[in-house]
Design a protein around this motif. Sequence first.
Motif, PDB file in Angstrom:
ATOM      1  N   GLY A 155       0.789  -1.225   0.000  1.00 52.07           N
ATOM      2  CA  GLY A 155       0.000   0.000   0.000  1.00 52.07           C
ATOM      3  C   GLY A 155       0.817   1.269   0.000  1.00 52.07           C
ATOM      4  O   GLY A 155       0.264   2.360  -0.198  1.00 52.07           O
ATOM      5  N   ASP A 156       2.128   1.157   0.200  1.00 58.83           N
ATOM      6  CA  ASP A 156       2.974   2.344   0.229  1.00 58.83           C
ATOM      7  C   ASP A 156       3.320   2.863  -1.156  1.00 58.83           C
ATOM      8  O   ASP A 156       3.854   3.965  -1.285  1.00 58.83           O
ATOM      9  CB  ASP A 156       4.271   2.055   0.988  1.00 58.83           C
ATOM     10  N   SER A 157       3.051   2.084  -2.177  1.00 54.43           N
ATOM     11  CA  SER A 157       3.365   2.533  -3.537  1.00 54.43           C
ATOM     12  C   SER A 157       2.282   2.004  -4.478  1.00 54.43           C
ATOM     13  O   SER A 157       2.361   0.888  -4.980  1.00 54.43           O
ATOM     14  CB  SER A 157       4.750   2.032  -3.961  1.00 54.43           C
ATOM     15  N   VAL A 158       1.266   2.837  -4.673  1.00 55.51           N
ATOM     16  CA  VAL A 158       0.118   2.467  -5.513  1.00 55.51           C
ATOM     17  C   VAL A 158      -0.009   3.485  -6.629  1.00 55.51           C
ATOM     18  O   VAL A 158       0.118   4.696  -6.404  1.00 55.51           O
ATOM     19  CB  VAL A 158      -1.184   2.415  -4.689  1.00 55.51           C
ATOM     20  N   THR A 159      -0.245   3.008  -7.808  1.00 61.61           N
ATOM     21  CA  THR A 159      -0.432   3.898  -8.941  1.00 61.61           C
ATOM     22  C   THR A 159      -1.501   3.326  -9.855  1.00 61.61           C
ATOM     23  O   THR A 159      -2.042   2.251  -9.599  1.00 61.61           O
ATOM     24  CB  THR A 159       0.891   4.092  -9.709  1.00 61.61           C
ATOM     25  N   SER A 160      -1.809   4.070 -10.893  1.00 65.08           N
ATOM     26  CA  SER A 160      -2.780   3.609 -11.883  1.00 65.08           C
ATOM     27  C   SER A 160      -2.543   4.381 -13.168  1.00 65.08           C
ATOM     28  O   SER A 160      -1.733   5.315 -13.216  1.00 65.08           O
ATOM     29  CB  SER A 160      -4.219   3.844 -11.391  1.00 65.08           C
ATOM     30  N   GLN A 161      -3.265   3.999 -14.190  1.00 65.31           N
ATOM     31  CA  GLN A 161      -3.203   4.765 -15.427  1.00 65.31           C
ATOM     32  C   GLN A 161      -3.843   6.144 -15.201  1.00 65.31           C
ATOM     33  O   GLN A 161      -4.764   6.279 -14.405  1.00 65.31           O
ATOM     34  CB  GLN A 161      -3.938   4.033 -16.547  1.00 65.31           C
ATOM     35  N   PRO A 162      -3.365   7.188 -15.888  1.00 60.61           N
ATOM     36  CA  PRO A 162      -4.023   8.502 -15.753  1.00 60.61           C
ATOM     37  C   PRO A 162      -5.497   8.400 -16.116  1.00 60.61           C
ATOM     38  O   PRO A 162      -5.865   7.731 -17.080  1.00 60.61           O
ATOM     39  CB  PRO A 162      -3.267   9.382 -16.756  1.00 60.61           C
ATOM     40  N   PRO A 163      -6.371   9.006 -15.342  1.00 63.71           N
ATOM     41  CA  PRO A 163      -7.804   8.915 -15.627  1.00 63.71           C
ATOM     42  C   PRO A 163      -8.151   9.501 -17.001  1.00 63.71           C
ATOM     43  O   PRO A 163      -7.572  10.502 -17.432  1.00 63.71           O
ATOM     44  CB  PRO A 163      -8.451   9.741 -14.500  1.00 63.71           C
ATOM     45  N   LYS A 164      -9.106   8.878 -17.654  1.00 64.74           N
ATOM     46  CA  LYS A 164      -9.668   9.440 -18.875  1.00 64.74           C
ATOM     47  C   LYS A 164     -10.845  10.339 -18.489  1.00 64.74           C
ATOM     48  O   LYS A 164     -11.519  10.089 -17.486  1.00 64.74           O
ATOM     49  CB  LYS A 164     -10.121   8.333 -19.814  1.00 64.74           C
ATOM     50  N   PHE A 165     -11.111  11.351 -19.303  1.00 66.69           N
ATOM     51  CA  PHE A 165     -12.189  12.282 -18.948  1.00 66.69           C
ATOM     52  C   PHE A 165     -12.756  12.929 -20.208  1.00 66.69           C
ATOM     53  O   PHE A 165     -12.115  12.970 -21.268  1.00 66.69           O
ATOM     54  CB  PHE A 165     -11.682  13.355 -17.986  1.00 66.69           C
ATOM     55  N   ASN A 166     -13.983  13.430 -20.053  1.00 67.40           N
ATOM     56  CA  ASN A 166     -14.674  14.152 -21.116  1.00 67.40           C
ATOM     57  C   ASN A 166     -15.101  15.523 -20.604  1.00 67.40           C
ATOM     58  O   ASN A 166     -15.369  15.701 -19.408  1.00 67.40           O
ATOM     59  CB  ASN A 166     -15.905  13.382 -21.594  1.00 67.40           C
ATOM     60  N   ILE A 167     -15.188  16.490 -21.510  1.00 67.09           N
ATOM     61  CA  ILE A 167     -15.624  17.841 -21.170  1.00 67.09           C
ATOM     62  C   ILE A 167     -16.911  18.131 -21.940  1.00 67.09           C
ATOM     63  O   ILE A 167     -16.936  18.029 -23.169  1.00 67.09           O
ATOM     64  CB  ILE A 167     -14.556  18.880 -21.531  1.00 67.09           C
ATOM     65  N   THR A 168     -17.960  18.470 -21.211  1.00 66.49           N
ATOM     66  CA  THR A 168     -19.240  18.804 -21.844  1.00 66.49           C
ATOM     67  C   THR A 168     -19.763  20.108 -21.262  1.00 66.49           C
ATOM     68  O   THR A 168     -19.333  20.561 -20.190  1.00 66.49           O
ATOM     69  CB  THR A 168     -20.279  17.690 -21.628  1.00 66.49           C
ATOM     70  N   MET A 169     -20.699  20.707 -21.992  1.00 69.72           N
ATOM     71  CA  MET A 169     -21.306  21.960 -21.566  1.00 69.72           C
ATOM     72  C   MET A 169     -22.690  21.676 -20.992  1.00 69.72           C
ATOM     73  O   MET A 169     -23.493  20.964 -21.593  1.00 69.72           O
ATOM     74  CB  MET A 169     -21.427  22.906 -22.767  1.00 69.72           C
ATOM     75  N   LYS A 170     -22.956  22.209 -19.801  1.00 70.99           N
ATOM     76  CA  LYS A 170     -24.260  22.039 -19.178  1.00 70.99           C
ATOM     77  C   LYS A 170     -24.654  23.366 -18.548  1.00 70.99           C
ATOM     78  O   LYS A 170     -24.091  23.767 -17.526  1.00 70.99           O
ATOM     79  CB  LYS A 170     -24.221  20.934 -18.125  1.00 70.99           C
ATOM     80  N   GLY A 171     -25.630  24.052 -19.168  1.00 69.43           N
ATOM     81  CA  GLY A 171     -26.008  25.371 -18.677  1.00 69.43           C
ATOM     82  C   GLY A 171     -24.869  26.356 -18.847  1.00 69.43           C
ATOM     83  O   GLY A 171     -24.314  26.511 -19.937  1.00 69.43           O
ATOM     84  N   ASP A 172     -24.492  27.005 -17.756  1.00 69.66           N
ATOM     85  CA  ASP A 172     -23.383  27.960 -17.777  1.00 69.66           C
ATOM     86  C   ASP A 172     -22.093  27.344 -17.259  1.00 69.66           C
ATOM     87  O   ASP A 172     -21.120  28.072 -16.991  1.00 69.66           O
ATOM     88  CB  ASP A 172     -23.730  29.194 -16.931  1.00 69.66           C
ATOM     89  N   ASN A 173     -22.045  26.029 -17.111  1.00 66.15           N
ATOM     90  CA  ASN A 173     -20.880  25.355 -16.529  1.00 66.15           C
ATOM     91  C   ASN A 173     -20.296  24.340 -17.498  1.00 66.15           C
ATOM     92  O   ASN A 173     -21.000  23.763 -18.332  1.00 66.15           O
ATOM     93  CB  ASN A 173     -21.254  24.642 -15.228  1.00 66.15           C
ATOM     94  N   LEU A 174     -18.991  24.137 -17.338  1.00 71.05           N
ATOM     95  CA  LEU A 174     -18.328  23.005 -17.976  1.00 71.05           C
ATOM     96  C   LEU A 174     -18.351  21.834 -16.998  1.00 71.05           C
ATOM     97  O   LEU A 174     -18.002  21.983 -15.824  1.00 71.05           O
ATOM     98  CB  LEU A 174     -16.875  23.348 -18.321  1.00 71.05           C
ATOM     99  N   VAL A 175     -18.746  20.667 -17.486  1.00 70.72           N
ATOM    100  CA  VAL A 175     -18.763  19.461 -16.660  1.00 70.72           C
ATOM    101  C   VAL A 175     -17.604  18.580 -17.102  1.00 70.72           C
ATOM    102  O   VAL A 175     -17.532  18.157 -18.266  1.00 70.72           O
ATOM    103  CB  VAL A 175     -20.096  18.707 -16.791  1.00 70.72           C
TER     104      VAL A 175
END
Length: 345
Positions: A155-175
Amino acid sequence: MRTSPQIVADKKNIPRDKTLYFTRNTLLAQNIVEYQPEMFSGYWVIVLITCFSLMCGVVDVVSDLVSNVSCTYYAVEKMNCTWNVVTLTPDLQFFYNNKTENILQPCVIYIGNGHTRTGCHLYGEEFLSYDMLYISFTGSYEGRPIKNMFLRNPGDSVTSQPPKFNITMKGDNLVIQSSHPNFKENCWLYYVHVSKCNEDGQLYTAVKDSNWSVNVPYDESCQYRVRVKANYTEFCGSGASDWSEIKEYGANNDPNLLVKAAAIVIPISISCCLIIALMLFRRHKDKILPKVPEPSLLFRDMFNDNKENKMSKELHVGQLYVPSEELVEAKLHVEPKSTLLHLEG
């Protein structure tokens, strides 16, 4: 009954042919006890210890097989252990086990360069459930067996692949919606770095309760640059992923663009209209402004009436013209009758 190690002899009273060596790394027993062999430099030492039978043996205090041993848990039931080779040996072996197990498990898939082994790929077990991972390296040095022991917490050295993400528009905000971790969801915290209009970025956090998403106020005049990193929280251990690749959304626009455009377009438009109006005015000037009597002459007649009358009299302006009689001579001269008239008579 298991007892702690005891030094029972030194160089002066131990026969050379009955010497038992111990490693200067950690020795596996009921507890892992670390020694400082520099304290016994130049001595032959016997260590009496009650230990697991597979972990006891004759080892060399002089040589290390490997150093900088590290193990990184990176996916479900997958972990890599790597090391630096100190003593080249053709029979280097890697073994490991859990604290609750007495049987060492050998490495199945080695990582290395050519014949030099520099790592081991471990799989098929939930290593994060281990309290400790006991590691043993075996090999030989100058005909004598060498054993190095190490203790690591997965547990002292845990990693993972960089998260994938999407950017969408909802109202006046970016989600910004990120992918879920593939293990230990409660142990992860996502850092979402957002910058806009080439300004310094702002850091947001996303957790399981927020469904790994964040909302960011949107400015249409700015381009947004987003990247995400997964962090393994200190409540579960330590470690993190690399930053993801940057994604861009929107484009940078001048917030005063409309004002500047109006300041340029309006004067040009007015100038064009004036030019066209002047051209039309010159073409239709007689229709727009017909000729009228000059009013200044009327005022001049009113103020200069007497003067002009006097001048008119002097110039006989306004009087009837009477021509003077032409004098003609009244003498008459009678010519005699022609001789032709006498002959006819």
